[in-house]
Design a protein around this motif. Structure first.
Motif, PDB file in Angstrom:
ATOM      1  N   SER A   2       6.539  -5.775   6.099  1.00  0.00           N
ATOM      2  CA  SER A   2       5.901  -7.084   6.259  1.00  0.00           C
ATOM      3  C   SER A   2       6.656  -8.171   5.519  1.00  0.00           C
ATOM      4  O   SER A   2       6.760  -9.293   5.998  1.00  0.00           O
ATOM      5  CB  SER A   2       4.455  -7.034   5.761  1.00  0.00           C
ATOM      6  OG  SER A   2       3.679  -6.209   6.582  1.00  0.00           O
ATOM      7  N   PHE A 105      -0.453 -10.244   4.677  1.00  0.00           N
ATOM      8  CA  PHE A 105      -1.061  -9.936   3.385  1.00  0.00           C
ATOM      9  C   PHE A 105      -2.350 -10.729   3.222  1.00  0.00           C
ATOM     10  O   PHE A 105      -2.424 -11.896   3.626  1.00  0.00           O
ATOM     11  CB  PHE A 105      -0.111 -10.285   2.233  1.00  0.00           C
ATOM     12  CG  PHE A 105       1.172  -9.511   2.270  1.00  0.00           C
ATOM     13  CD1 PHE A 105       1.257  -8.251   1.699  1.00  0.00           C
ATOM     14  CD2 PHE A 105       2.295 -10.036   2.888  1.00  0.00           C
ATOM     15  CE1 PHE A 105       2.437  -7.532   1.748  1.00  0.00           C
ATOM     16  CE2 PHE A 105       3.479  -9.325   2.942  1.00  0.00           C
ATOM     17  CZ  PHE A 105       3.548  -8.067   2.369  1.00  0.00           C
ATOM     18  N   ARG A 123     -10.059  -2.284   5.827  1.00  0.00           N
ATOM     19  CA  ARG A 123      -9.488  -1.045   6.384  1.00  0.00           C
ATOM     20  C   ARG A 123      -9.758  -0.964   7.887  1.00  0.00           C
ATOM     21  O   ARG A 123      -8.911  -0.492   8.649  1.00  0.00           O
ATOM     22  CB  ARG A 123     -10.055   0.168   5.669  1.00  0.00           C
ATOM     23  CG  ARG A 123      -9.516   0.321   4.265  1.00  0.00           C
ATOM     24  CD  ARG A 123      -9.957   1.624   3.619  1.00  0.00           C
ATOM     25  NE  ARG A 123      -9.704   1.613   2.202  1.00  0.00           N
ATOM     26  CZ  ARG A 123      -8.515   1.795   1.628  1.00  0.00           C
ATOM     27  NH1 ARG A 123      -7.461   2.012   2.377  1.00  0.00           N
ATOM     28  NH2 ARG A 123      -8.379   1.766   0.329  1.00  0.00           N
ATOM     29  N   TYR A 127      -5.716  -2.741   7.337  1.00  0.00           N
ATOM     30  CA  TYR A 127      -5.124  -3.105   6.047  1.00  0.00           C
ATOM     31  C   TYR A 127      -5.245  -1.954   5.065  1.00  0.00           C
ATOM     32  O   TYR A 127      -6.166  -1.152   5.138  1.00  0.00           O
ATOM     33  CB  TYR A 127      -5.828  -4.345   5.467  1.00  0.00           C
ATOM     34  CG  TYR A 127      -5.475  -5.608   6.193  1.00  0.00           C
ATOM     35  CD1 TYR A 127      -4.461  -6.437   5.736  1.00  0.00           C
ATOM     36  CD2 TYR A 127      -6.139  -5.959   7.363  1.00  0.00           C
ATOM     37  CE1 TYR A 127      -4.113  -7.589   6.421  1.00  0.00           C
ATOM     38  CE2 TYR A 127      -5.797  -7.109   8.061  1.00  0.00           C
ATOM     39  CZ  TYR A 127      -4.787  -7.922   7.579  1.00  0.00           C
ATOM     40  OH  TYR A 127      -4.441  -9.051   8.262  1.00  0.00           O
ATOM     41  N   HIS A 128      -4.292  -1.912   4.129  1.00  0.00           N
ATOM     42  CA  HIS A 128      -4.394  -0.955   3.033  1.00  0.00           C
ATOM     43  C   HIS A 128      -4.106  -1.696   1.729  1.00  0.00           C
ATOM     44  O   HIS A 128      -3.314  -2.646   1.689  1.00  0.00           O
ATOM     45  CB  HIS A 128      -3.457   0.246   3.229  1.00  0.00           C
ATOM     46  CG  HIS A 128      -2.013  -0.119   3.254  1.00  0.00           C
ATOM     47  ND1 HIS A 128      -1.369  -0.564   4.394  1.00  0.00           N
ATOM     48  CD2 HIS A 128      -1.072  -0.128   2.276  1.00  0.00           C
ATOM     49  CE1 HIS A 128      -0.107  -0.829   4.118  1.00  0.00           C
ATOM     50  NE2 HIS A 128       0.096  -0.575   2.849  1.00  0.00           N
ATOM     51  N   LEU A 129      -4.785  -1.263   0.684  1.00  0.00           N
ATOM     52  CA  LEU A 129      -4.661  -1.882  -0.629  1.00  0.00           C
ATOM     53  C   LEU A 129      -3.310  -1.521  -1.224  1.00  0.00           C
ATOM     54  O   LEU A 129      -2.940  -0.348  -1.276  1.00  0.00           O
ATOM     55  CB  LEU A 129      -5.785  -1.383  -1.535  1.00  0.00           C
ATOM     56  CG  LEU A 129      -5.843  -1.963  -2.944  1.00  0.00           C
ATOM     57  CD1 LEU A 129      -6.158  -3.459  -2.891  1.00  0.00           C
ATOM     58  CD2 LEU A 129      -6.902  -1.227  -3.756  1.00  0.00           C
ATOM     59  N   ILE A 130      -2.559  -2.542  -1.670  1.00  0.00           N
ATOM     60  CA  ILE A 130      -1.265  -2.264  -2.286  1.00  0.00           C
ATOM     61  C   ILE A 130      -1.232  -2.592  -3.774  1.00  0.00           C
ATOM     62  O   ILE A 130      -0.392  -2.080  -4.492  1.00  0.00           O
ATOM     63  CB  ILE A 130      -0.096  -2.972  -1.554  1.00  0.00           C
ATOM     64  CG1 ILE A 130      -0.261  -4.485  -1.553  1.00  0.00           C
ATOM     65  CG2 ILE A 130       0.061  -2.424  -0.156  1.00  0.00           C
ATOM     66  CD1 ILE A 130       0.962  -5.243  -1.051  1.00  0.00           C
ATOM     67  N   ALA A 131      -2.165  -3.438  -4.263  1.00  0.00           N
ATOM     68  CA  ALA A 131      -2.167  -3.766  -5.692  1.00  0.00           C
ATOM     69  C   ALA A 131      -3.471  -4.444  -6.084  1.00  0.00           C
ATOM     70  O   ALA A 131      -4.134  -5.071  -5.259  1.00  0.00           O
ATOM     71  CB  ALA A 131      -0.997  -4.688  -6.029  1.00  0.00           C
ATOM     72  N   LYS A 132      -3.801  -4.285  -7.354  1.00  0.00           N
ATOM     73  CA  LYS A 132      -4.875  -5.067  -7.973  1.00  0.00           C
ATOM     74  C   LYS A 132      -4.247  -5.788  -9.151  1.00  0.00           C
ATOM     75  O   LYS A 132      -3.592  -5.175  -9.987  1.00  0.00           O
ATOM     76  CB  LYS A 132      -6.012  -4.164  -8.434  1.00  0.00           C
ATOM     77  CG  LYS A 132      -6.857  -3.646  -7.301  1.00  0.00           C
ATOM     78  CD  LYS A 132      -8.136  -3.026  -7.810  1.00  0.00           C
ATOM     79  CE  LYS A 132      -9.001  -2.660  -6.613  1.00  0.00           C
ATOM     80  NZ  LYS A 132     -10.311  -2.202  -7.014  1.00  0.00           N
ATOM     81  N   TRP A 139      -3.889  -6.826  -0.149  1.00  0.00           N
ATOM     82  CA  TRP A 139      -3.937  -5.911   0.985  1.00  0.00           C
ATOM     83  C   TRP A 139      -2.784  -6.213   1.926  1.00  0.00           C
ATOM     84  O   TRP A 139      -2.427  -7.379   2.132  1.00  0.00           O
ATOM     85  CB  TRP A 139      -5.255  -6.111   1.744  1.00  0.00           C
ATOM     86  CG  TRP A 139      -6.458  -5.767   0.934  1.00  0.00           C
ATOM     87  CD1 TRP A 139      -7.082  -6.545   0.001  1.00  0.00           C
ATOM     88  CD2 TRP A 139      -7.188  -4.558   0.972  1.00  0.00           C
ATOM     89  NE1 TRP A 139      -8.149  -5.883  -0.529  1.00  0.00           N
ATOM     90  CE2 TRP A 139      -8.239  -4.657   0.051  1.00  0.00           C
ATOM     91  CE3 TRP A 139      -7.048  -3.383   1.711  1.00  0.00           C
ATOM     92  CZ2 TRP A 139      -9.153  -3.634  -0.144  1.00  0.00           C
ATOM     93  CZ3 TRP A 139      -7.960  -2.367   1.512  1.00  0.00           C
ATOM     94  CH2 TRP A 139      -9.001  -2.496   0.589  1.00  0.00           C
ATOM     95  N   GLU A 140      -2.213  -5.185   2.517  1.00  0.00           N
ATOM     96  CA  GLU A 140      -1.121  -5.358   3.474  1.00  0.00           C
ATOM     97  C   GLU A 140      -1.557  -4.813   4.839  1.00  0.00           C
ATOM     98  O   GLU A 140      -2.180  -3.755   4.927  1.00  0.00           O
ATOM     99  CB  GLU A 140       0.134  -4.616   3.024  1.00  0.00           C
ATOM    100  CG  GLU A 140       1.305  -4.803   3.979  1.00  0.00           C
ATOM    101  CD  GLU A 140       2.564  -4.075   3.513  1.00  0.00           C
ATOM    102  OE1 GLU A 140       3.654  -4.501   3.927  1.00  0.00           O
ATOM    103  OE2 GLU A 140       2.457  -3.089   2.747  1.00  0.00           O
ATOM    104  N   ALA A 142      -0.914  -2.979   8.206  1.00  0.00           N
ATOM    105  CA  ALA A 142       0.001  -1.898   8.586  1.00  0.00           C
ATOM    106  C   ALA A 142       0.842  -2.269   9.782  1.00  0.00           C
ATOM    107  O   ALA A 142       0.473  -3.011  10.619  1.00  0.00           O
ATOM    108  CB  ALA A 142      -0.790  -0.635   8.883  1.00  0.00           C
TER     109      ALA A 142
END
Length: 142
Positions: A2, A105, A123, A127-132, A139-140, A142
């Motif tokens: 992305s 994102f 989700r 989207y999937h969580l990449i960082a907090k 979230w990114e 896919a």
């Protein structure tokens, strides 16, 4: 993946447009009531679901994501949607998703969300969580 896709678009000046819009993102076009708190208050300004006679309020224009997208030619797959809207963050992100937008994102403040509230619906949209980072989740798509 992305990141590279978006860098190419922005470095080549395909999408470089900033517009300031006076109003709020909402489920409907029209107006919304917004509470106003003193600058030094520990409470932030926010959209109200009903009138509160004990709070200072103003009426603000409201726009759906689809209206903003059409008016400002926002592509459905733009780079980053970042939201910090004092308790209505997930509503705003949901409205962007329902309108067909899929930013690469999503940065969403989670401090005022219930446990897992943003997890489920993001989700569902791929989207999937990449960082907090602090009180934000990144979230990114896919």
């Amino acid at each position: 993946r992305s990141i590279e896709r978006n860098l190419d678009l922005y470095l080549n000046r395909v999408y470089q447009n900033i517009s300031v819009v006076e109003g709020v993102v909402s489920e409907t076009d029209g107006t919304r009531t917004m509470s106003i708190f003193p600058h030094n208050s520990k409470t932030s300004n926010t959209i109200l679901s009903e009138r509160h006679p004990d709070k200072e309020t103003i009426i603000v224009k409201s726009y759906t994501p689809r209206t903003l997208g059409d008016r400002y030619n926002i592509p459905s797959d733009f780079g980053v949607l970042t939201v910090d809207a004092e308790g209505v963050d997930s509503m705003i992100v949901r409205e962007f998703m329902r309108a067909g937008f899929r930013p690469s994102f999503v940065v969403l403040e989670t401090r005022l969300l219930g446990e897992g509230e943003s997890d489920g619906f993001l989700r569902e949209y791929g989207y999937h969580l990449i960082a907090k980072v602090g009180s934000n989740a990144i979230w990114e798509h896919a």
